[in-house]
Design an enzyme around this catalytic site. Structure first.
Site, PDB file in Angstrom:
ATOM      1  N   ASP A  52       0.883  -1.049   0.073  1.00  0.00           N
ATOM      2  CA  ASP A  52      -0.053   0.035  -0.050  1.00  0.00           C
ATOM      3  C   ASP A  52       0.968   1.079  -0.119  1.00  0.00           C
ATOM      4  O   ASP A  52       1.584   1.429   1.021  1.00  0.00           O
ATOM      5  CB  ASP A  52      -0.904   0.209   1.068  1.00  0.00           C
ATOM      6  CG  ASP A  52      -2.112   0.795   1.135  1.00  0.00           C
ATOM      7  OD1 ASP A  52      -1.980   1.881   0.697  1.00  0.00           O
ATOM      8  OD2 ASP A  52      -3.159   0.328   1.311  1.00  0.00           O
ATOM      9  N   CYS A  88      -5.458   4.705  -3.489  1.00  0.00           N
ATOM     10  CA  CYS A  88      -5.799   3.181  -3.354  1.00  0.00           C
ATOM     11  C   CYS A  88      -7.057   2.619  -4.038  1.00  0.00           C
ATOM     12  O   CYS A  88      -6.848   1.680  -4.789  1.00  0.00           O
ATOM     13  CB  CYS A  88      -5.825   3.062  -1.802  1.00  0.00           C
ATOM     14  SG  CYS A  88      -4.565   3.862  -0.842  1.00  0.00           S
TER      15      CYS A  88
END
Length: 581
Positions: A52, A88
């Site tokens: 991430d 994201c």
């Protein structure tokens, strides 16, 4: 972060329109189950690790020796791999569907324009990669972060489809390094007073044991949150990530690479970026600390990958398993005076690592070809022996040297909403906010023979044009002032910019095949397949008269009537299409 893009979007009071495109062609999407697939005996397995916010350009890979050992030396590294949205949730939905964000219409991290609820309402819970792989005979497993907006309140409305076994991180605890909440299969959520990387390592190895013991080929995804910021669940503040205790003091002298774009003396970029002040020494020092914490947080991921490989090697599965390693988007820290964060179109934000190891994949090899996250679902289909879907916006990456799949020189980069500053020094927006409004833009990144370009149009209709061959850190906007000055490829900048704008006009609304071969939309006879071809002087009048990429206004989501022209003029038999009609 105290104000979310979703809140700002909600305040606008505007409804999201259904995805539409005049470039859409009639397609029949086949049922995977009805098509020929690999047999269980020969079909390969997959382990897919997605971090991430991991950077490529800030050199994070140099601090991950186990990944370099297991994947770099024993697999292939894709040097020019890009995401299409540096945020994201939109990036992840695009990856798992093989579609550009303008075709998923999941463009933010939370409703109304994004997040898990938007993923569901768009119909993707029954129409994304794990579902397709199950239809092709795979066992599928997932642990870690799936999407933003997947919460302790909505995890069961509905449950995520497509997994034999799952153990998801849930908001608002997804980014709580020391108190994460996971939710297994259809069980209630469980909170852990343990470092999230330790928890996910145990869960990933458990699922891998289940997969190895099964009688089907398997696809296991492991999605740790490192090196994303730690998020305070009470205030919503983004602070530096928290490493595991044994890694807390590593790399004491590491600093953000001091490239020319790092905290430059002169402002760069356009729109709100150009208004950022030069960072003071306290901010620079904090950013270096933030950088070190990211490197430290990644050490657990490095060990996780090593554990997965070791477990595969103990079994008889290693020789028939592809291991993929990547990130959902890149990251900047201090470049162009920016606080820590993503959401921009600069190299730091859109380039991410991509390693692939497995049967037939050259060891210690590097691939120069342009690849994107939109290509990953087609790549997995290709490696698994599953016929490609007609609605894929991407094409398989050249994983195997003998691959004859179509390659492309372009990357479509798009973003809607606000830019976000992270870290305690990220509150440098209007009114000491961490939110920078009007961060909506469309871009094309082009790497071909003799050129290395980035062109973008913002929702306030400012433009950027960088020649990364001579300006790798994107400090000299060639579009600033008059684009008639200077040259690219020996051509006036204005002539090159017209071609790039026309290409972007196609890409910002493309679907399926037109995303892969956009020049064919402008030149249906196939005479133009690259920027070199398009620069032929016989096309000058055509590109001069072509509709231009513009925005009617700035929006927080994909609102079609704000996005300007959608359908380009088409060149036919020496005349523009408008001549014929």
């Amino acid at each position: 972060m105290k104000v979310s893009t979703s809140l700002l979007g909600a305040l606008s009071g505007l409804l999201t329109l259904p995805v539409a495109s005049a470039l859409e062609v009639s397609q029949q999407v086949p049922n995977i189950a009805s098509r020929k697939t690999s047999t269980a005996k020969s079909a390969p397995n997959f382990i897919f690790v997605i971090t991430d916010d991991q950077d490529l350009e800030l050199d994070s890979l140099s601090y991950l020796p186990l990944i370099q050992k297991n994947l770099g030396k024993k697999g292939t590294f894709f040097k020019n791999h890009f995401v299409t949205t540096a945020l994201c949730c939109p990036s992840r939905v695009a990856l798992w569907t093989g579609r550009q964000p303008h075709n998923t219409n999941v463009t933010d991290v939370a409703p109304p324009y994004g997040g898990y609820p938007k993923f569901v309402s768009q119909g993707f819970n029954s129409n994304f990669l794990p579902v397709w792989l199950q239809q092709a005979g795979y066992d599928t497993y997932y642990t870690g972060k799936l999407f933003n907006g997947h919460t302790v309140a909505n995890y069961d409305s509905p449950f995520v489809n497509g997994f034999t076994g799952s153990d998801f991180l849930l908001d608002p605890y997804t980014y709580s390094y020391l108190n994460p909440t996971y939710q297994r299969n259809h069980d209630p959520p469980v909170s852990y007073n343990q470092h999230t990387t330790e928890v996910i390592t145990e869960k990933a190895l458990g699922f891998l044991d289940d997969a190895i013991a099964g009688d089907k080929p398997f696809f296991l995804t492991v999605a740790p949150i490192a090196p994303h910021a730690d998020v305070n669940i009470t205030t919503g503040a983004f602070t530096e990530p928290i490493p595991e205790p044994r890694h807390a003091n590593l790399f004491p002298t590491a600093k953000v690479p001091r490239t020319k774009s790092f905290n430059p003396d002169e402002p760069s970029g356009v729109n709100w970026i150009r208004n950022l002040a030069k960072q003071d020494q306290a901010t620079v020092d904090y950013n270096d600390h933030y950088y070190r914490q990211r490197l430290r947080a990644l050490q657990g991921v490095d060990e996780l990958v090593d554990s997965l490989v070791a477990r595969l090697e103990e079994s008889n599965k290693i020789d028939n398993t592809y291991i993929v390693y990547t990130s959902d988007n890149g990251y900047h820290i201090g470049q162009h005076r920016l606080p820590p964060g993503k959401t921009c179109g600069f190299e730091e934000d859109i380039r991410v690592p991509l390693f692939i190891r497995g049967p037939g994949v050259p060891a210690g090899h590097q691939v120069e070809a342009v690849t994107t996250h939109i290509d990953l679902a087609p790549t997995i289909f290709d490696l698994a022996g599953i016929p490609l879907r007609d609605d894929f916006d991407g094409t398989p990456a050249p994983v195997i040297p003998s691959s004859k799949d179509i390659r492309h020189e372009h990357v479509t980069v798009e973003y809607w909403g606000a830019g976000i500053g992270e870290g305690v020094k990220g509150y440098v927006g209007p009114g000491n906010s961490s939110v920078f409004v009007n961060n909506t833009y469309k871009s094309v990144r082009l790497l071909g023979e003799g050129y290395n370009l980035y062109y973008s149009v913002w929702c306030n209709n400012e433009h950027q044009l960088y020649d990364l061959t001579t300006d790798p850190y994107e400090l000299n906007n060639l579009y600033a002032g008059s684009p008639s000055n200077g040259t690219i490829l020996g051509q006036p900048i204005s002539r090159v910019a017209l071609r790039l704008d026309a290409l972007l006009l196609v890409l910002k609304s493309c679907k399926a095949a037109t995303c892969i071969k956009p020049w064919d939309v402008l030149h249906p006879d196939g005479s133009v397949q690259s920027l070199h071809d398009a620069l032929n002087p016989i096309y000058d009048e055509f590109y001069t008269k072509q509709y231009k990429v513009t925005f009617d206004r700035c929006e927080y989501g994909y609102i079609l009537d704000a996005e300007g022209p959608q359908v380009p003029l088409t060149y036919r038999h020496g005349f523009s299409w408008d001549v014929w009609v």
